[in-house]
Design a protein around this motif. Structure first.
Motif, mmCIF file in Angstrom:
data_model
loop_
_atom_site.group_PDB
_atom_site.id
_atom_site.type_symbol
_atom_site.label_atom_id
_atom_site.label_comp_id
_atom_site.label_asym_id
_atom_site.label_seq_id
_atom_site.Cartn_x
_atom_site.Cartn_y
_atom_site.Cartn_z
ATOM 1 N N LEU A 1 0.809 -1.222 0.000
ATOM 2 C CA LEU A 1 0.000 0.000 0.000
ATOM 3 C C LEU A 1 0.837 1.265 0.000
ATOM 4 O O LEU A 1 0.303 2.370 -0.141
ATOM 5 C CB LEU A 1 -0.910 0.019 1.242
ATOM 6 N N SER A 2 2.126 1.137 0.161
ATOM 7 C CA SER A 2 3.003 2.292 0.310
ATOM 8 C C SER A 2 3.052 3.116 -0.977
ATOM 9 O O SER A 2 3.084 2.575 -2.085
ATOM 10 C CB SER A 2 4.418 1.830 0.658
ATOM 11 N N PRO A 3 3.085 4.453 -0.849
ATOM 12 C CA PRO A 3 3.210 5.314 -2.030
ATOM 13 C C PRO A 3 4.661 5.466 -2.486
ATOM 14 O O PRO A 3 4.940 6.277 -3.376
ATOM 15 C CB PRO A 3 2.650 6.641 -1.526
ATOM 16 N N LEU A 4 5.584 4.710 -1.882
ATOM 17 C CA LEU A 4 7.001 4.782 -2.249
ATOM 18 C C LEU A 4 7.427 3.438 -2.809
ATOM 19 O O LEU A 4 7.151 2.382 -2.218
ATOM 20 C CB LEU A 4 7.854 5.134 -1.022
ATOM 21 N N SER A 5 8.087 3.438 -3.962
ATOM 22 C CA SER A 5 8.514 2.187 -4.591
ATOM 23 C C SER A 5 9.582 1.504 -3.744
ATOM 24 O O SER A 5 10.262 2.161 -2.949
ATOM 25 C CB SER A 5 9.047 2.456 -5.997
ATOM 26 N N PRO A 6 9.757 0.186 -3.884
ATOM 27 C CA PRO A 6 10.743 -0.545 -3.068
ATOM 28 C C PRO A 6 12.151 0.028 -3.162
ATOM 29 O O PRO A 6 12.886 0.032 -2.169
ATOM 30 C CB PRO A 6 10.670 -1.964 -3.642
ATOM 31 N N ASP A 7 12.549 0.536 -4.346
ATOM 32 C CA ASP A 7 13.895 1.107 -4.473
ATOM 33 C C ASP A 7 13.924 2.601 -4.159
ATOM 34 O O ASP A 7 14.962 3.261 -4.305
ATOM 35 C CB ASP A 7 14.457 0.851 -5.874
ATOM 36 N N LYS A 8 12.752 3.152 -3.745
ATOM 37 C CA LYS A 8 12.632 4.553 -3.316
ATOM 38 C C LYS A 8 12.950 5.578 -4.411
ATOM 39 O O LYS A 8 13.248 6.729 -4.112
ATOM 40 C CB LYS A 8 13.530 4.814 -2.091
ATOM 41 N N THR A 9 12.813 5.155 -5.659
ATOM 42 C CA THR A 9 13.081 6.087 -6.763
ATOM 43 C C THR A 9 11.801 6.731 -7.293
ATOM 44 O O THR A 9 11.861 7.770 -7.963
ATOM 45 C CB THR A 9 13.784 5.382 -7.925
ATOM 46 N N VAL A 10 10.649 6.116 -7.018
ATOM 47 C CA VAL A 10 9.363 6.626 -7.509
ATOM 48 C C VAL A 10 8.381 6.674 -6.345
ATOM 49 O O VAL A 10 8.327 5.753 -5.515
ATOM 50 C CB VAL A 10 8.787 5.743 -8.638
ATOM 51 N N GLY A 11 7.631 7.748 -6.259
ATOM 52 C CA GLY A 11 6.596 7.865 -5.238
ATOM 53 C C GLY A 11 5.451 8.713 -5.751
ATOM 54 O O GLY A 11 5.594 9.443 -6.733
ATOM 55 N N PHE A 12 4.328 8.613 -5.094
ATOM 56 C CA PHE A 12 3.187 9.414 -5.541
ATOM 57 C C PHE A 12 2.368 9.887 -4.351
ATOM 58 O O PHE A 12 2.428 9.321 -3.255
ATOM 59 C CB PHE A 12 2.305 8.629 -6.519
ATOM 60 N N VAL A 13 1.595 10.937 -4.604
ATOM 61 C CA VAL A 13 0.685 11.503 -3.606
ATOM 62 C C VAL A 13 -0.664 11.711 -4.264
ATOM 63 O O VAL A 13 -0.753 12.311 -5.342
ATOM 64 C CB VAL A 13 1.207 12.848 -3.062
ATOM 65 N N GLU A 14 -1.724 11.184 -3.651
ATOM 66 C CA GLU A 14 -3.084 11.382 -4.143
ATOM 67 C C GLU A 14 -3.669 12.624 -3.468
ATOM 68 O O GLU A 14 -3.684 12.716 -2.239
ATOM 69 C CB GLU A 14 -3.955 10.177 -3.810
ATOM 70 N N VAL A 15 -4.144 13.558 -4.287
ATOM 71 C CA VAL A 15 -4.710 14.800 -3.761
ATOM 72 C C VAL A 15 -6.209 14.812 -4.045
ATOM 73 O O VAL A 15 -6.619 14.847 -5.212
ATOM 74 C CB VAL A 15 -4.058 16.036 -4.390
ATOM 75 N N PRO A 16 -7.050 14.770 -3.005
ATOM 76 C CA PRO A 16 -8.504 14.795 -3.231
ATOM 77 C C PRO A 16 -9.013 16.223 -3.420
ATOM 78 O O PRO A 16 -8.531 17.153 -2.777
ATOM 79 C CB PRO A 16 -9.064 14.190 -1.939
ATOM 80 N N PHE A 17 -9.974 16.377 -4.310
ATOM 81 C CA PHE A 17 -10.560 17.697 -4.579
ATOM 82 C C PHE A 17 -12.060 17.654 -4.339
ATOM 83 O O PHE A 17 -12.705 16.618 -4.518
ATOM 84 C CB PHE A 17 -10.297 18.124 -6.027
ATOM 85 N N SER A 18 -12.601 18.773 -3.921
ATOM 86 C CA SER A 18 -14.045 18.912 -3.785
ATOM 87 C C SER A 18 -14.635 19.200 -5.165
ATOM 88 O O SER A 18 -13.958 19.706 -6.055
ATOM 89 C CB SER A 18 -14.389 20.057 -2.841
ATOM 90 N N GLY A 19 -15.912 18.891 -5.324
ATOM 91 C CA GLY A 19 -16.581 19.200 -6.586
ATOM 92 C C GLY A 19 -16.676 17.996 -7.498
ATOM 93 O O GLY A 19 -16.511 16.844 -7.085
ATOM 94 N N SER A 20 -16.955 18.283 -8.762
ATOM 95 C CA SER A 20 -17.176 17.230 -9.756
ATOM 96 C C SER A 20 -16.370 17.543 -11.007
ATOM 97 O O SER A 20 -15.609 18.524 -11.054
ATOM 98 C CB SER A 20 -18.659 17.139 -10.110
#
Length: 791
Positions: free
Chosen positions: A174-193
């Motif tokens: 479930l981690s947002p960081l890859s095993p080699d720690k070279t790639v990661g991501f952040v999910e940003v939630p927004f209000s609205g449609s």
């Protein structure tokens, strides 16, 4: 019918001021309605009744605090990649990501919970702990999130006595960081449609990403909030109309006559598109719906007006009474327009049989545009003829010799010579045409379908590059996990035991990298299980895994009374394909059945509608083959990103192509029927009818091809592919099926082509599309030679 339309045509010509005023008033009212009553378009996706949607509905019911439907919610994913030779877990790179997230928090539409600054710990927490005190929804960089997650699950495992290794493995899945720690991501939630996604919002998101880019990181963006909706470009319609104008000028040799179909089309499409805009205030419509309606409405509007103006020009050679000529043109060519329009409308409205809302909306909107186009051609156009009077064919174009295709010239033209050849050796064009279409259809055997997603996007786009970074860093399954929603409300064992049994059943399946419970509802009777496959969301192995998990439910329900559903991208695509496949036969039965009955009324024949339908099957098969070759296989290098076709494109294409194919069948063969009814032999009727109708049908087909082909310039991949497919379908159907195969078949059949059982002939209403009754009611003062010439 011809008699009634004849009267309508004369009335519109005579009362031109009234008729034109009514249409202009309708246009203005629609414009006012569109400006005051319209609502936003909605590209949310749901297919009620499918297993994936049922699972999603259950999750929304049992987990109301979990948020929005993941398929239709608004979010953006920031994917960070470290420079070559580095990882994201360095102070400088972490600081760069933190700076980007700080700028993200300043965006107004970011959900309030995500704006919490994690550097300000909650009361009672340990400030020395980087993971402590953070709000569960606060935005933190992937390195901090990974460290906090690993620490939390390790502590929980130690306290509960569970294996630490398994807990850490679940956390890493479930981690947002890859095993080699070279790639990661952040999910940003927004209000609205989706309707809140504006250029301003996407610019703000990109500006936040630029902060980390300036610090040396690679940042790619994906998600519904990071990309504006691809709408119509506006120039495509102008390109199509420009080509149509050239074809019309060559056809009529007159600037005024060429302009009349274009003016009629503008009025018709204007009213149709504004009417659809008004409808958005009362029902939810997708952003592509108006574009498709404009595409189809524009093409048929020009064509229908072309047929009537062409017939009007012919009638002007047999009578000096222009009002009379307008009435006859609407009574004869207008009858063909009515039935051609009805076949298109039937095919489009019948899309409701599929049971997919946005597809039904597309069909209804396009059908409305066609309906308006028919009304405009029958009333507005003759009123315009009355307005211009003797100047209808003014503005002669030098060097363009526009011969009346229906004139009774003694010298046979190219069309008559070709028709004579077809009648003499019908087997040659028949076999040649069928073989050509069969060869063109061969690539369709490799047809692949998929829903639009980041995995099928253009590699040049940020969203596709973000997808590829996650695929490379985390493995293909991370981009398309399956979500299993387990309902243990009626289980015969305790809920935790039921969840564990389902979880173990899933883990025992092949192609599972990780499976774990990621949440339970407050009542404790429903759980969410996240399943990470080892293959991508469109891979056949993932589809097999999803189906295997679903198949296991029956045994578990019988054993412990538990129920569950599987949702996610793979499940959704599979369900859409199954729904479309199951609806295809009923849809074809409705469309072909109703159109067959309609064509029987038109042609008073059994074999002519049958050959028309078989011809349609040949043209649509060749269309699929050409579309697969270019858009899926990348032949000719026309498409830079060959991908499977959109899953709902085939059934939509079948409906539209069937309607358009019957257009040319009606326009060309009714002229043959007219000659046959008036005493010509079967073969002579083919020759005369073809020579009279081929020029105008050719012009109409070229106009449709130009209008549809112009939409290939649209950025939306579905619009681009449907524009090409419709243009190809018109080419194959008009020039190969209707002008090569059908005349050859009818020449082989001879008089049998017009056979109909006597009992059926008696019970079928006589719609008089060939105008026989109208001819008997023509003004008595017309000289006999004019009536003969009109034949």
């Amino acid at each position: 019918m011809a008699t009634h339309l004849y009267r309508i045509g004369k009335f519109a010509y005579r009362r031109k001021g009234t008729v034109l005023s009514i249409w202009l008033a309708i246009l203005v009212l629609m414009g006012v309605g569109a400006a005051t009553l319209s609502g936003p378009t909605n590209d949310s996706f749901s297919i009620p009744g499918t297993p994936a949607q049922k699972a999603q509905d259950l999750m929304s019911e049992r987990f109301p605090a979990a948020g929005k439907d993941p398929f239709n919610s608004l979010s953006a994913r920031f994917v960070f990649a470290a420079p070559e030779g580095q990882t994201l877990a360095t102070p400088a790179n972490e600081a760069a990501m933190d700076a980007t997230l700080a700028k993200v928090r300043t965006i107004d539409l970011v959900e309030p919970a995500a704006k919490v600054d994690p550097s300000a710990p909650a009361a009672g927490s340990d400030p020395a702990d980087p993971a402590a005190g953070q709000h569960s929804a606060a935005l933190v960089n992937p390195v901090v999130a990974n460290d906090g997650l690993i620490k939390m699950v390790t502590e929980q495992a130690e306290k509960s006595g569970k294996p630490v290794d398994q807990a850490v493995a679940d956390a890493e899945a479930l981690s947002p960081l890859s095993p080699d720690k070279t790639v990661g991501f952040v999910e940003v939630p927004f209000s609205g449609s989706h309707t809140d996604v504006t250029t301003e919002l996407t610019d703000q998101i990109d500006a936040a990403a630029q902060v980390a880019r300036d610090a040396g990181l690679t940042v790619k963006l994906s998600g519904t909030a990071a990309q504006t909706q691809e709408g119509p470009g506006g120039s495509t319609e102008l390109v199509g109309m420009a080509v149509a104008a050239i074809v019309l000028m060559i056809t009529f040799g007159s600037l005024v006559a060429a302009g009349l179909p274009l003016i009629s089309a503008i009025i018709g499409v204007g009213i149709g598109s504004l009417g659809i805009t008004v409808a958005t205030g009362f029902t939810e419509l997708g952003s592509m719906t108006p574009t498709l309606a404009i595409m189809i409405g524009l093409a048929v509007a020009i064509d229908y007006s072309l047929f009537i103006v062409s017939r009007f020009r012919h009638e002007m050679t047999v009578t000096d009474n222009r009002e009379e000529a307008a009435g006859r043109a609407v009574g004869t060519a207008g009858s063909a327009v009515v039935f051609a329009g009805l076949t298109v409308i039937i095919a489009l409205v019948a899309l409701r049989v599929v049971g997919i809302k946005f597809l039904s909306d597309m069909g209804m909107a396009a059908a409305f545009s066609v309906f308006v186009a028919v009304l405009v051609a029958l009333t507005f156009l003759p009123a315009m003829l009355g307005l211009f009077g003797r100047k209808v064919f003014a503005g002669k174009i030098p060097f363009v010799k526009a011969k009346d295709p229906e004139s009774g010239s003694v010298k046979p033209g190219p069309a008559m010579r070709y028709a004579n050849w077809v009648a003499r050796v019908p087997a040659v064009p028949l076999i040649g045409g069928v073989l050509l279409l069969a060869v063109l259809a061969l690539p369709a055997t490799g047809l692949k379908l998929a829903l639009p997603s980041e995995s099928t996007g253009d590699p040049a786009t940020s969203s596709r590059q973000a997808y590829d970074l996650v695929d490379e860093g985390f493995g293909p399954g991370r981009n398309g996990p399956l979500l299993v929603v387990v309902d243990a409300k009626d289980a015969t064992v305790p809920a935790p035991e039921a969840f564990g049994t389902v979880l173990q059943t899933i883990k025992d399946q092949p192609d599972v990298t990780n499976a774990q419970v990621i949440g339970m509802n407050p009542a404790g009777d429903t759980a969410q299980i996240m399943v990470t496959p080892s293959s991508g969301p469109t891979d056949a192995r993932t589809v097999d895994l999803m189906q295997s998990i679903r198949d296991s439910e029956a045994g578990l329900h019988e054993k412990i009374g538990v129920n569950y559903g599987v949702t996610g991208q793979t499940a959704l695509e599979t369900d859409v394909s199954d729904r479309l496949q199951s609806a295809l036969i009923p849809y074809l039965a409705v469309v072909v059945g109703l159109a067959f009955l309609l064509l029987m009324l038109v042609f008073r024949s059994i074999l002519v509608p049958l050959t028309a339908t078989v011809g349609f099957l040949l043209s649509v098969a060749a269309t699929f083959g050409a579309t697969v070759a270019i858009f899926q296989n990348g032949w000719g290098g026309m498409i830079g990103n060959p991908q499977p076709l959109v899953s709902f494109m085939p059934i939509f294409l079948i409906g539209v192509v069937f309607g358009l194919a019957m257009d040319y069948q009606v326009f060309l063969v009714t002229r043959m029927r007219e000659e046959y009814v008036h005493g010509a032999s079967a073969k002579d009727a083919i020759k005369i009818g073809f020579s009279h109708g081929s020029r105008v049908v050719t012009a109409a087909a070229l106009i449709m091809i130009s209008v549809f082909g112009a939409f290939m310039a649209e950025p939306n991949s579905f619009i681009k592919s449907i524009g090409f497919a419709l243009a190809a379908a018109v080419f194959f159907d008009a020039f190969i099926v209707r002008m090569v195969i059908i005349p050859a078949v009818m020449a082989l059949l001879g008089d049998k082509a017009w056979w109909i059982p006597k009992w059926l002939d008696k019970i079928l209403p006589n719609v008089d599309i060939e105008g026989e009754k109208l001819r008997r009611e023509l003004p008595a003062e017309l000289p006999e030679e004019e009536t003969v010439a009109a034949r």
